[in-house]
Design a protein around this motif. Structure first.
Motif, PDB file in Angstrom:
ATOM      1  N   LEU A 205      -8.782  -2.001   8.931  1.00 52.83           N
ATOM      2  CA  LEU A 205      -7.983  -3.077   9.522  1.00 52.83           C
ATOM      3  C   LEU A 205      -6.880  -2.494  10.399  1.00 52.83           C
ATOM      4  O   LEU A 205      -6.133  -1.611   9.977  1.00 52.83           O
ATOM      5  N   ASN A 206      -6.815  -2.996  11.613  1.00 58.86           N
ATOM      6  CA  ASN A 206      -5.732  -2.657  12.536  1.00 58.86           C
ATOM      7  C   ASN A 206      -4.782  -3.841  12.591  1.00 58.86           C
ATOM      8  O   ASN A 206      -5.216  -4.988  12.541  1.00 58.86           O
ATOM      9  N   VAL A 207      -3.495  -3.578  12.734  1.00 56.44           N
ATOM     10  CA  VAL A 207      -2.516  -4.648  12.911  1.00 56.44           C
ATOM     11  C   VAL A 207      -1.737  -4.387  14.196  1.00 56.44           C
ATOM     12  O   VAL A 207      -1.259  -3.268  14.429  1.00 56.44           O
ATOM     13  N   ASP A 208      -1.639  -5.410  15.044  1.00 57.54           N
ATOM     14  CA  ASP A 208      -0.859  -5.327  16.279  1.00 57.54           C
ATOM     15  C   ASP A 208       0.437  -6.109  16.106  1.00 57.54           C
ATOM     16  O   ASP A 208       0.411  -7.259  15.655  1.00 57.54           O
ATOM     17  N   PHE A 209       1.570  -5.495  16.444  1.00 60.23           N
ATOM     18  CA  PHE A 209       2.814  -6.261  16.497  1.00 60.23           C
ATOM     19  C   PHE A 209       3.648  -5.777  17.676  1.00 60.23           C
ATOM     20  O   PHE A 209       3.335  -4.769  18.306  1.00 60.23           O
ATOM     21  N   THR A 224       9.984  -7.376   9.434  1.00 61.97           N
ATOM     22  CA  THR A 224       8.568  -7.607   9.763  1.00 61.97           C
ATOM     23  C   THR A 224       7.740  -6.381   9.409  1.00 61.97           C
ATOM     24  O   THR A 224       6.631  -6.488   8.873  1.00 61.97           O
ATOM     25  N   LEU A 225       8.272  -5.211   9.688  1.00 59.36           N
ATOM     26  CA  LEU A 225       7.566  -3.966   9.377  1.00 59.36           C
ATOM     27  C   LEU A 225       7.307  -3.849   7.872  1.00 59.36           C
ATOM     28  O   LEU A 225       6.229  -3.415   7.446  1.00 59.36           O
ATOM     29  N   VAL A 229       3.443  -3.547   6.391  1.00 56.35           N
ATOM     30  CA  VAL A 229       2.997  -2.466   5.514  1.00 56.35           C
ATOM     31  C   VAL A 229       2.320  -3.016   4.265  1.00 56.35           C
ATOM     32  O   VAL A 229       1.358  -2.430   3.745  1.00 56.35           O
ATOM     33  N   LEU A 230       2.784  -4.183   3.789  1.00 58.50           N
ATOM     34  CA  LEU A 230       2.175  -4.794   2.608  1.00 58.50           C
ATOM     35  C   LEU A 230       0.729  -5.223   2.857  1.00 58.50           C
ATOM     36  O   LEU A 230      -0.051  -5.376   1.911  1.00 58.50           O
TER      37      LEU A 230
END
Length: 451
Positions: A205-209, A224-225, A229-230
């Motif tokens: 899983l990749n997360v974009d923010f 938010t970070l 991470v959770l």
């Protein structure tokens, strides 16, 4: 002199430079070049070289105000269904042009919102793609997912059809920021989607923010970070928000006075880098992070990480075939971009079978500069030995080039025996160095051609 003062002196906080996901950047593509060369470039693709495939779904049920992507809103699936039919036509026509059936090493669905499709419509699209290409060894299928538009039955279908990597859009979990960018998305909603994906065997899983959003602060980004991470992502992309309402009209909904200043933006990116590195993520390029066992981190350590229109990648393919409105294809000899608007795209497919419009024909000097830009963006340096192998230029030519760069950026780069490296902590200057190279070599080559 401290780091911020040095970067300010070099113009980092004032510069308007490309992201250099390609060289040349897409804003330098020329009219009709893609239409003129697309068919011939497809016909000449060798069957023994696997290709990557990108499919653009430009529809969204809501248009987020921060987004500058080529998308359009829709309340029903009716326009999407017609678009998919033309998309399938384009895939079938393009795949028939090479002398032999091509092997596909990567498949990526992006948008827009690919998860807007119904399971039946997605099934039909994937049937066409998998019929058009054989699968190469190590094939990887990834999809961009909006957690607010991701029905469990569609996620189950994608996993069943082979999706093994998902890119989850987050942007920010702070409610005030979300209201300011027109995207309401709770942490709980996002967590559910991640759990569903992992339950179906999708473990990458990749997360974009984003940083630099309206009302965002260093503290709110830190919060938010903590939540990101959770979600336990394998890979993270932290992009700087680009406020370009002259390009994307929807961004005019975001008052510029609510945006953090350039130095605050830098503090945000530095905070994220420090926090992520402290918990075991490896920094990659200028804005990606990955766990040590992630394939992108492995590629970076081995010098195989590359950069394309989706950001950083471990995709080894030289050819990328883009399908759909505004999609960009990369061939050995240049780039081809499809017609941008869905109406123009559909008209071209219905008339010609293909939709190529703009593009760029790569000369030898363009390929040289593309190699330099990719090295700087991926490795924060230049290794001349790798470039000499792939170009007619000599080490003497590169020596003078390296010397000029080291003088121009004396406070942020160090000379190396066969190249240079950006000093730790100054990686944010990579795009500035690329822009300097771009301008200097473009002038040099234009002059040499005139002579």
């Amino acid at each position: 002199m401290d780091k911020i003062s040095t970067l300010r002196r070099y113009g980092l906080f004032d510069a308007k430079v490309p992201r250099y996901t390609s060289y040349p950047p897409a804003n330098r593509f020329e009219q009709d070049v893609g239409a003129r060369h697309q068919r011939n470039w497809l016909e000449q693709l060798p069957a023994h070289d696997p290709v990557s495939v990108y499919i653009h779904i430009p529809f969204c049920r809501r248009l987020c105000w921060f987004c500058a992507c080529r998308t359009q809103g829709t309340k029903t699936l009716s326009p999407v269904e017609g678009y998919i039919e033309d998309l399938i036509t384009e895939i079938e026509v393009a795949s028939d042009l090479p002398r032999e059936k091509l092997k596909m090493a990567r498949l990526h669905l992006g948008g827009g919102t690919p998860t807007l499709l119904s399971p039946a419509l997605m099934d039909r699209l994937l049937d066409a793609v998998f019929a058009a290409f054989d699968l190469a060894e190590g094939f990887e299928f990834s999809v961009e997912i909006d957690p607010t538009e991701a029905a469990p039955d569609l996620l189950a279908l994608l996993a069943k059809r082979g999706m093994r990597r998902a890119s989850i859009g987050v942007q920010d979990f702070n409610l005030k920021v979300q209201k300011a960018i027109g995207r309401l998305q709770s942490f709980e909603q996002t967590q559910v989607v991640c759990d569903i994906l992992r339950g179906h065997g999708v473990h990458s899983l990749n997360v974009d923010f984003l940083y630099g959003l309206p009302h965002q602060t260093v503290q709110s980004l830190s919060e938010t970070l903590d939540q990101v991470v959770l979600l336990k992502p394998n890979r993270l992309a932290l992009y700087g928000y680009a406020h370009v309402p002259h390009v994307s009209k929807r961004q005019s909904m975001i008052p510029s006075e609510h945006l953090p200043g350039p130095e605050t933006r830098f503090d945000m990116s530095e905070l994220a880098r420090e926090r992520l590195c402290a918990i075991g993520f490896e920094p990659l390029g200028i804005d990606h992070f990955a766990l040590p066992d992630d394939s992108l981190a492995c590629a970076a350590r081995q010098g195989r990480m590359r950069r394309n229109f989706q950001g950083y990648t471990d995709d080894p393919c030289e050819t990328l075939i883009g399908f759909g409105a505004s999609a960009i294809s990369r061939f050995r000899r240049g780039y081809c971009q499809n017609a941008v608007s869905t109406s123009a795209y559909r008209q071209r497919v219905q008339t010609y079978g293909l939709a190529g419009h703009k593009g760029y024909y790569m000369r030898e000097e363009d390929r040289l500069l593309a190699g330099l830009v990719e090295q700087i963006m991926c490795t924060h340096g230049i290794d001349v030995s790798r470039l000499v192998e792939s170009t007619e230029q000599s080490e003497i030519y590169f020596a003078s080039l390296i010397d000029a760069l080291c003088q121009q950026f004396a406070d942020i780069v160090d000379p190396q025996p066969l190249g240079l490296s950006i000093r730790p902590g100054y990686e944010a200057a990579a795009r500035l160095i690329c822009a300097h190279l771009d301008a200097a070599l473009s002038v040099q080559h234009t002059h040499s051609l005139a002579i």
